[in-house]
Design a protein around this motif. Sequence first.
Motif, short mmCIF file in Angstrom:
data_model
loop_
_atom_site.label_atom_id
_atom_site.label_comp_id
_atom_site.label_asym_id
_atom_site.label_seq_id
_atom_site.Cartn_x
_atom_site.Cartn_y
_atom_site.Cartn_z
N TRP A 49 -24.50 22.81 -25.38
CA TRP A 49 -23.82 21.74 -26.10
C TRP A 49 -24.76 21.06 -27.09
CZ3 TRP A 49 -18.73 20.15 -25.41
CH2 TRP A 49 -18.05 20.78 -24.35
N GLY A 50 -24.16 20.59 -28.19
CA GLY A 50 -24.89 19.74 -29.11
C GLY A 50 -24.77 18.29 -28.68
N GLN A 51 -25.39 17.40 -29.46
CA GLN A 51 -25.40 15.97 -29.14
C GLN A 51 -24.18 15.25 -29.67
OE1 GLN A 51 -27.71 14.36 -27.11
NE2 GLN A 51 -28.17 16.50 -26.71
N GLY A 52 -23.50 15.84 -30.65
CA GLY A 52 -22.30 15.24 -31.17
C GLY A 52 -22.51 14.48 -32.48
N THR A 53 -21.41 14.33 -33.21
CA THR A 53 -21.41 13.55 -34.43
C THR A 53 -20.16 12.66 -34.44
OG1 THR A 53 -21.56 13.67 -36.86
CG2 THR A 53 -20.25 15.37 -35.78
N GLN A 54 -20.34 11.41 -34.83
CA GLN A 54 -19.24 10.45 -34.76
C GLN A 54 -18.33 10.60 -35.97
OE1 GLN A 54 -18.48 7.91 -32.36
NE2 GLN A 54 -16.59 7.76 -33.58
N VAL A 55 -17.04 10.66 -35.71
CA VAL A 55 -16.01 10.64 -36.76
C VAL A 55 -15.14 9.41 -36.53
CG1 VAL A 55 -13.96 11.78 -37.67
CG2 VAL A 55 -15.99 13.14 -37.09
N THR A 56 -15.07 8.57 -37.53
CA THR A 56 -14.26 7.37 -37.45
C THR A 56 -13.27 7.37 -38.60
OG1 THR A 56 -16.10 6.14 -36.45
CG2 THR A 56 -14.28 4.85 -37.35
N VAL A 57 -11.99 7.28 -38.25
CA VAL A 57 -10.93 7.26 -39.25
C VAL A 57 -10.30 5.87 -39.22
CG1 VAL A 57 -8.84 8.35 -40.11
CG2 VAL A 57 -10.52 9.70 -38.82
N SER A 58 -10.54 5.13 -40.27
CA SER A 58 -10.08 3.74 -40.30
C SER A 58 -10.00 3.25 -41.73
CB SER A 58 -11.06 2.86 -39.50
OG SER A 58 -10.69 1.50 -39.60
N SER A 59 -9.04 2.35 -41.95
CA SER A 59 -8.92 1.74 -43.27
C SER A 59 -9.69 0.42 -43.32
CB SER A 59 -7.46 1.51 -43.61
OG SER A 59 -6.83 0.74 -42.61
#
Length: 124
Positions: free
Chosen positions: A114-124
């Motif tokens: 596994w990788g460490q991850g990357t944050q995705v934030t979808v917001s206005s």
Amino acid sequence: QVRLVESGGGLVQPGGSLRLSCAASGFTFGLNTIAWFRQASGKEREGVSCITRTGGITYYQDSVKGRFTISSDNAKNTVYLQMNSLKPEDTAVYLCATRRLYSCSDRSSEYNYWGQGTQVTVSS
């Protein structure tokens, strides 16, 4: 040892796009399947998409079908996840994982690295 590094996450408005990358390094011989998972705050990890080494098999979770596209560049040992028409409910940490079996699975327990991850934030 296998190392997976995700990149490409960030903050995007609803309807926007992002392209995530998962770069594999180390002893990648025999690793035949790479998958993307995501984990939203307070929720369980869920499978999003998956691709086998030759691209012959792909998988998409129903909620992302038609919006996300997975692809691979074997020469670079990199898998991409193109995410279009993003929605607030896509907000999560996105992680890539790999395993030797030549088949897709949405079960996180079936992946070895596994990788460490990357944050995705979808917001206005």
